[in-house]
Scaffold this motif. Structure first.
Motif, PDB file in Angstrom:
ATOM      1  N   LYS A 141      10.644  65.149 -33.068  1.00 48.60           N
ATOM      2  CA  LYS A 141      10.525  63.759 -32.656  1.00 48.60           C
ATOM      3  C   LYS A 141       9.362  63.113 -33.393  1.00 48.60           C
ATOM      4  O   LYS A 141       8.215  63.525 -33.251  1.00 48.60           O
ATOM      5  CB  LYS A 141      10.301  63.661 -31.144  1.00 48.60           C
ATOM      6  N   GLU A 142       9.686  62.136 -34.236  1.00 52.98           N
ATOM      7  CA  GLU A 142       8.719  61.325 -34.975  1.00 52.98           C
ATOM      8  C   GLU A 142       7.876  62.116 -35.975  1.00 52.98           C
ATOM      9  O   GLU A 142       6.826  61.649 -36.414  1.00 52.98           O
ATOM     10  CB  GLU A 142       7.799  60.550 -34.011  1.00 52.98           C
ATOM     11  N   GLU A 143       8.341  63.304 -36.371  1.00 49.08           N
ATOM     12  CA  GLU A 143       7.586  64.039 -37.383  1.00 49.08           C
ATOM     13  C   GLU A 143       8.428  65.138 -38.020  1.00 49.08           C
ATOM     14  O   GLU A 143       9.432  65.584 -37.471  1.00 49.08           O
ATOM     15  CB  GLU A 143       6.313  64.659 -36.795  1.00 49.08           C
ATOM     16  N   ASN A 163      11.068  57.560 -35.018  1.00 46.95           N
ATOM     17  CA  ASN A 163      12.241  58.120 -35.680  1.00 46.95           C
ATOM     18  C   ASN A 163      12.320  59.615 -35.405  1.00 46.95           C
ATOM     19  O   ASN A 163      11.514  60.388 -35.910  1.00 46.95           O
ATOM     20  CB  ASN A 163      12.158  57.872 -37.191  1.00 46.95           C
ATOM     21  N   SER A 164      13.273  60.028 -34.578  1.00 48.66           N
ATOM     22  CA  SER A 164      13.503  61.458 -34.376  1.00 48.66           C
ATOM     23  C   SER A 164      14.278  62.000 -35.571  1.00 48.66           C
ATOM     24  O   SER A 164      15.330  61.471 -35.927  1.00 48.66           O
ATOM     25  CB  SER A 164      14.289  61.695 -33.081  1.00 48.66           C
ATOM     26  N   SER A 180      16.519  61.968 -42.478  1.00 49.75           N
ATOM     27  CA  SER A 180      17.178  60.849 -41.811  1.00 49.75           C
ATOM     28  C   SER A 180      17.145  61.107 -40.315  1.00 49.75           C
ATOM     29  O   SER A 180      16.998  62.248 -39.868  1.00 49.75           O
ATOM     30  CB  SER A 180      18.619  60.664 -42.303  1.00 49.75           C
ATOM     31  N   GLY A 181      17.286  60.035 -39.550  1.00 48.43           N
ATOM     32  CA  GLY A 181      17.181  60.193 -38.101  1.00 48.43           C
ATOM     33  C   GLY A 181      17.705  58.987 -37.360  1.00 48.43           C
ATOM     34  O   GLY A 181      18.673  58.351 -37.776  1.00 48.43           O
ATOM     35  N   THR A 182      17.041  58.645 -36.273  1.00 45.52           N
ATOM     36  CA  THR A 182      17.563  57.652 -35.341  1.00 45.52           C
ATOM     37  C   THR A 182      17.353  56.208 -35.778  1.00 45.52           C
ATOM     38  O   THR A 182      17.882  55.299 -35.150  1.00 45.52           O
ATOM     39  CB  THR A 182      16.912  57.856 -33.960  1.00 45.52           C
ATOM     40  N   THR A 183      16.580  55.954 -36.832  1.00 48.03           N
ATOM     41  CA  THR A 183      16.331  54.575 -37.251  1.00 48.03           C
ATOM     42  C   THR A 183      17.299  54.087 -38.319  1.00 48.03           C
ATOM     43  O   THR A 183      17.258  52.921 -38.706  1.00 48.03           O
ATOM     44  CB  THR A 183      14.899  54.423 -37.804  1.00 48.03           C
ATOM     45  N   GLY A 184      18.172  54.963 -38.832  1.00 50.25           N
ATOM     46  CA  GLY A 184      19.118  54.534 -39.850  1.00 50.25           C
ATOM     47  C   GLY A 184      18.507  54.362 -41.221  1.00 50.25           C
ATOM     48  O   GLY A 184      18.966  53.532 -42.012  1.00 50.25           O
ATOM     49  N   THR A 185      17.483  55.125 -41.535  1.00 54.62           N
ATOM     50  CA  THR A 185      16.882  55.091 -42.866  1.00 54.62           C
ATOM     51  C   THR A 185      16.815  56.502 -43.433  1.00 54.62           C
ATOM     52  O   THR A 185      16.730  57.480 -42.690  1.00 54.62           O
ATOM     53  CB  THR A 185      15.455  54.505 -42.844  1.00 54.62           C
ATOM     54  N   ILE A 186      16.864  56.591 -44.754  1.00 56.04           N
ATOM     55  CA  ILE A 186      16.630  57.847 -45.455  1.00 56.04           C
ATOM     56  C   ILE A 186      15.259  57.735 -46.104  1.00 56.04           C
ATOM     57  O   ILE A 186      15.007  56.805 -46.872  1.00 56.04           O
ATOM     58  CB  ILE A 186      17.686  58.098 -46.539  1.00 56.04           C
ATOM     59  N   LYS A 205      22.772  52.962 -37.377  1.00 58.06           N
ATOM     60  CA  LYS A 205      21.508  53.184 -36.685  1.00 58.06           C
ATOM     61  C   LYS A 205      21.064  54.641 -36.713  1.00 58.06           C
ATOM     62  O   LYS A 205      19.881  54.937 -36.641  1.00 58.06           O
ATOM     63  CB  LYS A 205      21.622  52.701 -35.234  1.00 58.06           C
ATOM     64  N   VAL A 206      22.023  55.544 -36.787  1.00 62.46           N
ATOM     65  CA  VAL A 206      21.690  56.964 -36.726  1.00 62.46           C
ATOM     66  C   VAL A 206      22.214  57.668 -37.968  1.00 62.46           C
ATOM     67  O   VAL A 206      23.379  57.509 -38.339  1.00 62.46           O
ATOM     68  CB  VAL A 206      22.289  57.619 -35.459  1.00 62.46           C
ATOM     69  N   GLY A 207      21.355  58.441 -38.618  1.00 62.26           N
ATOM     70  CA  GLY A 207      21.771  59.261 -39.747  1.00 62.26           C
ATOM     71  C   GLY A 207      22.030  60.679 -39.283  1.00 62.26           C
ATOM     72  O   GLY A 207      21.103  61.466 -39.100  1.00 62.26           O
ATOM     73  N   VAL A 208      23.291  61.007 -39.040  1.00 60.36           N
ATOM     74  CA  VAL A 208      23.647  62.303 -38.463  1.00 60.36           C
ATOM     75  C   VAL A 208      23.795  63.369 -39.536  1.00 60.36           C
ATOM     76  O   VAL A 208      23.398  64.517 -39.350  1.00 60.36           O
ATOM     77  CB  VAL A 208      24.955  62.187 -37.654  1.00 60.36           C
ATOM     78  N   PHE A 209      24.386  63.003 -40.677  1.00 60.94           N
ATOM     79  CA  PHE A 209      24.645  63.956 -41.748  1.00 60.94           C
ATOM     80  C   PHE A 209      23.875  63.545 -42.997  1.00 60.94           C
ATOM     81  O   PHE A 209      23.803  62.363 -43.337  1.00 60.94           O
ATOM     82  CB  PHE A 209      26.143  64.016 -42.072  1.00 60.94           C
ATOM     83  N   LEU A 210      23.337  64.541 -43.681  1.00 56.88           N
ATOM     84  CA  LEU A 210      22.571  64.288 -44.898  1.00 56.88           C
ATOM     85  C   LEU A 210      22.702  65.494 -45.813  1.00 56.88           C
ATOM     86  O   LEU A 210      22.400  66.616 -45.418  1.00 56.88           O
ATOM     87  CB  LEU A 210      21.097  64.048 -44.560  1.00 56.88           C
ATOM     88  N   LYS A 211      23.186  65.267 -47.037  1.00 55.37           N
ATOM     89  CA  LYS A 211      23.280  66.319 -48.045  1.00 55.37           C
ATOM     90  C   LYS A 211      22.720  65.783 -49.348  1.00 55.37           C
ATOM     91  O   LYS A 211      22.851  64.594 -49.651  1.00 55.37           O
ATOM     92  CB  LYS A 211      24.734  66.771 -48.247  1.00 55.37           C
ATOM     93  N   ILE A 212      22.129  66.679 -50.133  1.00 55.79           N
ATOM     94  CA  ILE A 212      21.455  66.242 -51.351  1.00 55.79           C
ATOM     95  C   ILE A 212      21.785  67.182 -52.502  1.00 55.79           C
ATOM     96  O   ILE A 212      21.977  68.387 -52.304  1.00 55.79           O
ATOM     97  CB  ILE A 212      19.928  66.173 -51.110  1.00 55.79           C
ATOM     98  N   SER A 213      21.906  66.602 -53.703  1.00 56.50           N
ATOM     99  CA  SER A 213      22.176  67.391 -54.900  1.00 56.50           C
ATOM    100  C   SER A 213      21.639  66.627 -56.104  1.00 56.50           C
ATOM    101  O   SER A 213      21.965  65.449 -56.280  1.00 56.50           O
ATOM    102  CB  SER A 213      23.675  67.631 -55.052  1.00 56.50           C
ATOM    103  N   THR A 214      20.845  67.286 -56.929  1.00 59.49           N
ATOM    104  CA  THR A 214      20.176  66.662 -58.082  1.00 59.49           C
ATOM    105  C   THR A 214      19.545  65.341 -57.647  1.00 59.49           C
ATOM    106  O   THR A 214      18.647  65.335 -56.833  1.00 59.49           O
ATOM    107  CB  THR A 214      21.156  66.484 -59.265  1.00 59.49           C
ATOM    108  N   ASP A 215      20.032  64.202 -58.151  1.00 61.55           N
ATOM    109  CA  ASP A 215      19.447  62.918 -57.772  1.00 61.55           C
ATOM    110  C   ASP A 215      20.327  62.134 -56.799  1.00 61.55           C
ATOM    111  O   ASP A 215      20.118  60.942 -56.584  1.00 61.55           O
ATOM    112  CB  ASP A 215      19.174  62.065 -59.015  1.00 61.55           C
TER     113      ASP A 215
END
Length: 273
Positions: A141-143, A163-164, A180-186, A205-215
């Motif tokens: 939560k927030e960190e 932001n959780s 990403s979290g509850t504020t809808g920002t990456i 508002k909520v970023g539930v899924f996040l995947k990253i590759s190269t850029d």
């Protein structure tokens, strides 16, 4: 999730089955009965192509899906507390788990034993190992906490106000992390100076899924859309909205060429980026 060869994907189902889908042949070629409960977590090993781990609320199973050892279960781990998240150590045979009691436990599946246990004061929403397996990001939560296994200590705290943190991913840079979290920002963070390097805002508002590759980063919330961003230049590359209902998972190949999404509409969609 994509397996390491990017030619197959493994899928967990609410009936407790795991099925492996051949992308080239466009068909399932075998299935496993993992649990009598819904599969909540499913991860593939980042370097060992044939290994995946599946979890329901309390039971985790490690599988070897190699051509010579189809459907072989390596181990089964029951935990008294609900499993929240898990992550493979990249270059080793250790799996890290977080549970509902804010504990991170590490299991060595080669030696078949628990090797460490660390208690944290606040709720843990996600964990993720970096590429060399020395550092672990812990979404709270927030960190975001950065834990160093070499000294068994949290060495850095990144504060994210109001932001959780629901998802974290390490960037291709050695000391970069996305969240990403509850504020809808990456947010993209540089751990060397504990500062935010970049921020991407999207409509959900909520970023539930996040995947990253190269850029590239692909993300989604509680909707039918997945959005691909170039986080280096803060630009939307593509938006996928072919599903009729909200997404249940997404994954990105390591080189960032394909994206896979699943949804409540019972469709699997694999697309070129």
């Amino acid at each position: 999730v994509f397996l390491k060869n990017n030619k197959e994907i493994s899928l967990g189902f609410s009936c407790g089955f795991i099925k492996v889908f051949d992308i080239i042949r466009k068909k399932y070629f075998f299935e496993l009965k993992s649990s009598n409960r819904k599969i909540l977590l499913l991860y593939s090993h980042p370097y060992l192509n044939s290994f995946i781990i599946s979890s329901d609320m309390h039971l985790s199973r490690l599988w070897n899906l190699s051509a010579d050892l189809r459907r072989v279960q390596i181990l089964s781990l029951f935990q008294n507390n609900k499993i929240i998240s898990c992550s493979f150590r990249s270059h080793g045979r250790i799996i890290d788990f977080s549970n509902s009691q804010n504990i991170v436990k590490s299991f060595d599946f080669e030696r078949q034993k628990w090797v460490s246990r660390h208690k944290f004061p606040t709720n843990i929403y996600c964990i993720k190992n970096n590429k060399n397996g020395r550092l672990l990001s812990i979404g709270k939560k927030e960190e975001i906490g950065i834990f160093d296994f070499r000294i068994s200590k949290q060495v850095l705290t990144i504060f994210s106000e109001k932001n959780s943190i629901l998802c974290t991913e390490w960037t291709h840079e050695e000391y970069g992390i996305a969240s990403s979290g509850t504020t809808g920002t990456i947010s993209i963070w540089d751990l060397r100076n504990n500062k935010k390097k970049n921020e991407i805002k999207f409509s959900e508002k909520v970023g539930v899924f996040l995947k990253i590759s190269t850029d590239l980063i692909v993300t989604s919330g509680f909707s039918n859309k997945a959005i691909v961003w170039n986080y280096e230049i803060n630009k939307k590359i593509r938006e996928f909205s072919e599903h009729n209902q909200k997404l249940t998972s997404l994954d990105l190949t390591w080189e960032g060429k394909k994206c896979c999404t699943t949804s409540l509409d019972k469709k699997i969609i694999i697309q070129e980026i």
